[in-house]
Design a protein around this motif. Structure first.
Motif, mmCIF file in Angstrom:
data_model
loop_
_atom_site.group_PDB
_atom_site.id
_atom_site.type_symbol
_atom_site.label_atom_id
_atom_site.label_comp_id
_atom_site.label_asym_id
_atom_site.label_seq_id
_atom_site.Cartn_x
_atom_site.Cartn_y
_atom_site.Cartn_z
ATOM 1 N N PHE A 87 2.527 10.941 10.834
ATOM 2 C CA PHE A 87 1.575 9.825 10.923
ATOM 3 C C PHE A 87 1.615 8.983 9.646
ATOM 4 O O PHE A 87 1.680 7.743 9.701
ATOM 5 N N GLU A 88 1.580 9.628 8.504
ATOM 6 C CA GLU A 88 1.550 8.902 7.228
ATOM 7 C C GLU A 88 2.852 8.117 6.995
ATOM 8 O O GLU A 88 2.823 6.985 6.488
ATOM 9 N N ILE A 89 3.976 8.707 7.364
ATOM 10 C CA ILE A 89 5.269 8.019 7.213
ATOM 11 C C ILE A 89 5.283 6.726 8.024
ATOM 12 O O ILE A 89 5.672 5.654 7.536
ATOM 13 N N HIS A 90 4.832 6.797 9.265
ATOM 14 C CA HIS A 90 4.906 5.625 10.141
ATOM 15 C C HIS A 90 3.812 4.603 9.828
ATOM 16 O O HIS A 90 4.022 3.401 10.007
ATOM 17 N N LYS A 91 2.665 5.069 9.345
ATOM 18 C CA LYS A 91 1.608 4.128 8.960
ATOM 19 C C LYS A 91 2.076 3.303 7.759
ATOM 20 O O LYS A 91 1.898 2.077 7.709
ATOM 21 N N GLU A 92 2.727 3.963 6.816
ATOM 22 C CA GLU A 92 3.262 3.263 5.649
ATOM 23 C C GLU A 92 4.357 2.271 6.063
ATOM 24 O O GLU A 92 4.404 1.137 5.585
ATOM 25 N N PHE A 93 5.225 2.698 6.970
ATOM 26 C CA PHE A 93 6.298 1.827 7.465
ATOM 27 C C PHE A 93 5.715 0.602 8.174
ATOM 28 O O PHE A 93 6.140 -0.533 7.945
ATOM 29 N N TYR A 94 4.719 0.824 9.024
ATOM 30 C CA TYR A 94 4.089 -0.276 9.777
ATOM 31 C C TYR A 94 3.445 -1.282 8.825
ATOM 32 O O TYR A 94 3.625 -2.504 8.961
ATOM 33 N N ASP A 95 2.705 -0.773 7.849
ATOM 34 C CA ASP A 95 2.000 -1.657 6.911
ATOM 35 C C ASP A 95 2.982 -2.489 6.077
ATOM 36 O O ASP A 95 2.663 -3.609 5.667
ATOM 37 N N ALA A 96 4.177 -1.949 5.822
ATOM 38 C CA ALA A 96 5.179 -2.688 5.041
ATOM 39 C C ALA A 96 5.931 -3.700 5.911
ATOM 40 O O ALA A 96 6.307 -4.782 5.438
ATOM 41 N N LEU A 97 6.156 -3.359 7.184
ATOM 42 C CA LEU A 97 6.930 -4.233 8.069
ATOM 43 C C LEU A 97 6.117 -5.427 8.559
ATOM 44 O O LEU A 97 6.653 -6.532 8.718
ATOM 45 N N LEU A 98 4.815 -5.241 8.759
ATOM 46 C CA LEU A 98 3.951 -6.296 9.317
ATOM 47 C C LEU A 98 4.022 -7.601 8.523
ATOM 48 O O LEU A 98 4.303 -8.669 9.098
ATOM 49 N N PRO A 99 3.791 -7.599 7.203
ATOM 50 C CA PRO A 99 3.836 -8.876 6.471
ATOM 51 C C PRO A 99 5.243 -9.501 6.457
ATOM 52 O O PRO A 99 5.375 -10.723 6.380
ATOM 53 N N SER A 100 6.283 -8.676 6.530
ATOM 54 C CA SER A 100 7.649 -9.227 6.541
ATOM 55 C C SER A 100 7.863 -10.121 7.751
ATOM 56 O O SER A 100 8.539 -11.155 7.665
ATOM 57 N N ILE A 101 7.287 -9.739 8.874
ATOM 58 C CA ILE A 101 7.463 -10.541 10.096
ATOM 59 C C ILE A 101 6.480 -11.708 10.116
ATOM 60 O O ILE A 101 6.814 -12.811 10.578
ATOM 61 N N GLN A 102 5.268 -11.476 9.601
ATOM 62 C CA GLN A 102 4.270 -12.564 9.568
ATOM 63 C C GLN A 102 4.733 -13.705 8.664
ATOM 64 O O GLN A 102 4.445 -14.869 8.933
#
Length: 820
Positions: A106-121
């Protein structure tokens, strides 16, 4: 438990196969057949737009996955808390076993999601995400620990559920939050289903890396980062697969001097409810059914006799309706069509490899694969029953692809039976000698597949054969007469068209035109039948009604004769009957071209937006009326949209729609339903550009090839939204109609797959400019045979997914919108 493990193995195998292809791509070896998205519009810009669509879809699926992991973790803390009390629901060891590594994942993917979101925004052409995927891949060791514990976690959860009703209630009612913009806030899932999600997810990022590499320019700084992430993921999956693999269990599935050979050939026999390929030999006094024996390499091939019947004992008497009939497994037509397309692609690859230096070894491998697939097709295509009996009670059933072939075998046997035959009984030695002689006596040496043909043999014609059946003469008395047309395709003959029944006449005048698709065809056959309306006179073969064949004949399709632009008239003579017909041929290269109409006042060959604007409608009148008529009286018609309508009827309807004839509705209600279905298909085929547009064609081809389901859904919806409104409304109307047709599949035999095969290549076609670009690599025929599979899959994708409305599509439901 074994089923779950097998699911894991299937997943891993699938991904590993795909990763081999991806790594080849990553090394810079592009498949020349694959449509490259950069052809769609500038290489760099459009490739990155597609990349953004892939990432947006993946990000949406990441949010769902994180919510699923969160739902699993929700009961973990209270279960741990009660484990130390006097009334624990589970022991601490049970809790740690069931929820092993879930918190870490869970922690690995939450960190990945939080980092990827602004890159696409904050997306622009310089954005890199490869480092995020590399970091994710480097943490896959956690998944290895999870996979190693997965089986015992499930077993523990199952035992605990059986022993504790409180835990059973908890494990069956886990609440999963929906995406932020979802109306459905929560859904209920079981613990078993959620524990499988990491197994599913471990492959997902690898599949997405495949798609991202495909749409990242090689000189982009993200390309090497993504390539590294892919290699790490691929190596990880390989290591897991090697560890699990040993636990799998492989299952391996089962003399008279006057005697002369009259006829032999390969037939499909139904034996013990399964299809077997046999070599059947007709001698002057008996029929022998044999199979080729397996022999050691270098040894002389031999036949093994399965059975024989003396012709004196052979009859065609059919079973009574009360007798049992063996069930014949018939494959869905779409599977047959898909196999034909695969064989076409293999043929093209073989031709390319022949020209390549040192390509012979690959040619041999491709030939072997094509031989296997053509043999499969030969085995599964025939459906026409041919039953023979031994008068002592034993019966045998063959399946043939052609009524012509069935008639030939029956006539050959009956001709020999007119002689004064004595029943022969062969001793085992005599039977062995006769069977051994079959190898030298045979006239048909190889299974009739193209991979067995010599390279210098003609490949046959690919395209469309136009045939007009004019008339027939030579009948001795009046009868109800009609003709059928057959052409050879992939080693066997297929019935392609049928004239109307001309009633009570000795000189039928049909004058009906048909368009027949040719797939490597070399012969045209015409069969003339007498239609029998008197039920007491019907012949039955395996409970199937069979009309009487009055005559049959065939002509060779000589390329030089039929490829001229003019009609070529010919006569087939059959048993004293002469059938007059004309034919001309259109190559596939020409059939791919669309010619806009010079008269913009009509509907055929006129842009769809021009027609809807003139009619002040959202969907063209012709589309609405044809759909209404088919649904009114054609939805139960066997083979609707597949069976050809009479070409003259279709041209009459085309003219009526173009001139907006006042009696249009009356004409429609009186016209043969197959002609209406044919007119409907012709309208889409003659549009100046396909319904799904030239502009978006490459993107549809790329979208359907995406591996990640979320990315594919994101892309396919986005492409629909990019269509002009009249095209989109018409396409959605057509989708709903085809779904209604498929609902009647038990009656009309038209599944979603069949309908996608019929309409896909009409709604999506490469533009002439694309064909021109690709022709330095391959011919238009090659482009067709490769692309048609993807065209069918695009339409099938939309048919299989939940209904979409115009308003839903126009509403921005994506995370991030881009213009294609």
């Amino acid at each position: 438990m074994e089923e779950d493990e097998e699911k894991v193995l299937c997943y891993l195998d699938k991904v590993l196969e795909e990763e081999e292809e991806v790594l080849e791509y990553g090394d810079g070896e592009l498949d020349p057949i694959t449509p490259i998205y950069s052809q769609f519009k500038g290489d760099f810009e459009k490739g990155l737009e597609m990349k953004k669509l892939v990432l947006s879809g993946f990000l949406a699926s990441e949010e769902i996955y994180i919510n699923q992991l969160d739902a699993l973790l929700l009961p973990m803390k209270p279960l741990k808390a009660t484990a130390t009390t006097s009334q624990p629901v589970l022991t601490m060891q049970q809790v740690e076993t069931i929820f092993y590594k879930i918190q870490d994942i869970f922690e690995i993917h939450k960190e990945f999601y939080d980092a990827l979101l602004p890159s696409i925004q904050q997306w622009d052409e310089k954005v890199t995400v490869g480092h995020l995927f590399s970091k994710l891949a480097s943490q896959l060791g956690v998944y290895k620990a999870f996979v190693d514990n997965y089986k015992i976690a499930l077993e523990t959860a199952e035992k605990c559920s059986q022993a504790n009703s409180q835990f059973q209630t908890i494990s069956e009612n886990l609440k999963v939050k929906g995406p932020k913009d979802s109306k459905d806030c929560t859904s209920i899932s079981s613990m078993e289903a959620l524990l499988y999600k990491p197994i599913d997810r471990v492959t997902r990022s690898t599949l997405v890396l495949h798609d991202l590499l495909k749409h990242t320019p090689k000189d982009h700084p993200d390309f090497p980062l993504l390539q590294d992430a892919l290699r790490i993921s691929q190596n990880f999956l390989s290591s897991i697969n090697e560890e699990i693999d040993p636990r799998r269990t492989a299952v391996t599935t089962p003399k008279g001097e006057a005697r002369q050979l009259v006829k032999d050939g390969f037939l499909v026999e139904v034996s013990e409810s399964s299809r077997k390929l046999r070599h059947v030999f007709l001698f002057t006094d008996l029929l022998l059914c044999a199979k080729m024996k397996k022999t050691a390499v270098g040894r002389h091939q031999q036949y093994e006799c399965k059975w024989y019947i003396p012709l004196a004992d052979l009859t065609f008497q059919t079973l009574d309706e009360t007798d049992s009939c063996p069930s014949i497994q018939v494959l869905p037509e779409y599977e047959i069509e898909e196999m034909k397309m695969k064989i076409s692609v293999l043929k093209n690859e073989i031709q390319k490899e022949k020209k390549a230096p040192k390509g012979q070894s690959r040619v041999d491998r491709l030939r072997k694969k094509m031989n296997e697939q053509e043999s499969w097709l030969l085995l599964h295509s025939p459906t026409i029953p041919f039953r023979i009996h031994n008068k002592h009670g034993k019966s045998f059933l063959f399946l043939l692809s052609s009524d012509y072939e069935r008639s030939e075998w029956r006539e050959s046997i009956q001709k020999l039976q007119k002689k004064d035959l004595q029943a022969c009984v062969l001793s085992s030695v005599e039977l062995q000698l006769l069977t051994s002689s079959c190898f030298k006596l045979r006239t048909v040496h190889n299974i009739p597949v193209t991979s067995n043909k010599d390279d210098d043999e003609t490949p046959g014609l690919y395209g469309f054969l136009h045939v007009i059946v004019h008339s027939a003469q030579g009948f001795k008395e009046s009868a109800n007469l009609y003709c059928t047309l057959e052409v050879d395709s992939f080693g066997y003959f297929v019935s392609k068209a049928k004239t109307r029944v001309f009633r009570d006449t000795m000189e039928p005048q049909w004058n009906e035109e048909f368009e027949i698709e040719l797939e490597g065809s070399q012969y045209l056959r015409i069969l003339c039948y007498e239609k029998c309306y008197d039920k007491s006179m019907l012949n039955k073969d395996d409970n199937e009604i069979v009309d009487k064949i009055m005559g049959k004949g065939q002509v060779q399709l000589d390329p030089q004769t039929v490829q001229s632009k003019n009609w070529h008239m010919d006569v087939i003579e059959m048993n004293g009957i002469k059938v007059e017909f004309s034919m001309k041929f259109t190559s596939r290269d020409l059939s791919l071209k669309r010619t806009p109409s010079k008269k913009q006042s009509g509907v055929f060959g006129v842009k769809i937006n021009v027609v809807t604007k003139r009619e002040r409608s959202k969907v063209p009148f012709i589309v609405r009326q044809c759909i209404e008529e088919v649904e009114k009286r054609g939805i139960d018609e066997v083979g609707i949209y597949r069976i050809s309508g009479v070409a003259t009827d279709i041209q009459t309807l085309k003219s009526a729609f173009d001139t907006n004839t006042k009696d249009m509705l009356v004409m429609l209600s009186d016209m043969d339903i197959n002609a209406i279905a044919g007119t409907f298909k012709l309208y889409f085929r003659e549009l100046p550009e396909p319904l799904l547009t030239d502009r978006l064609y490459p993107a549809f081809m790329e979208g359907i090839a995406l591996s990640d389901p979320a990315a594919k859904e994101n892309c396919m919806k986005h492409l629909l939204r990019s269509l002009p409104d009249p095209n989109l409304m018409t396409f959605l109307t057509l989708l709903e109609h085809l779904k209604r047709v498929a609902e009647k599949e038990p009656v009309n035999k038209m599944s979603l797959h069949n309908l996608a095969t019929v309409f896909g290549p009409t709604l999506l076609r490469p533009s002439e400019s694309e064909i021109t670009k690709a022709q330095h690599i391959m011919s238009a025929s090659d482009i067709w045979s490769h692309d048609v599979m993807a065209q069918v899959q695009v339409l099938l994708y939309y048919l299989q997914h939940s209904p979409i409305t115009f308003d839903e599509l126009k509403r921005n439901t994506l995370y991030f919108s881009t213009d294609v």
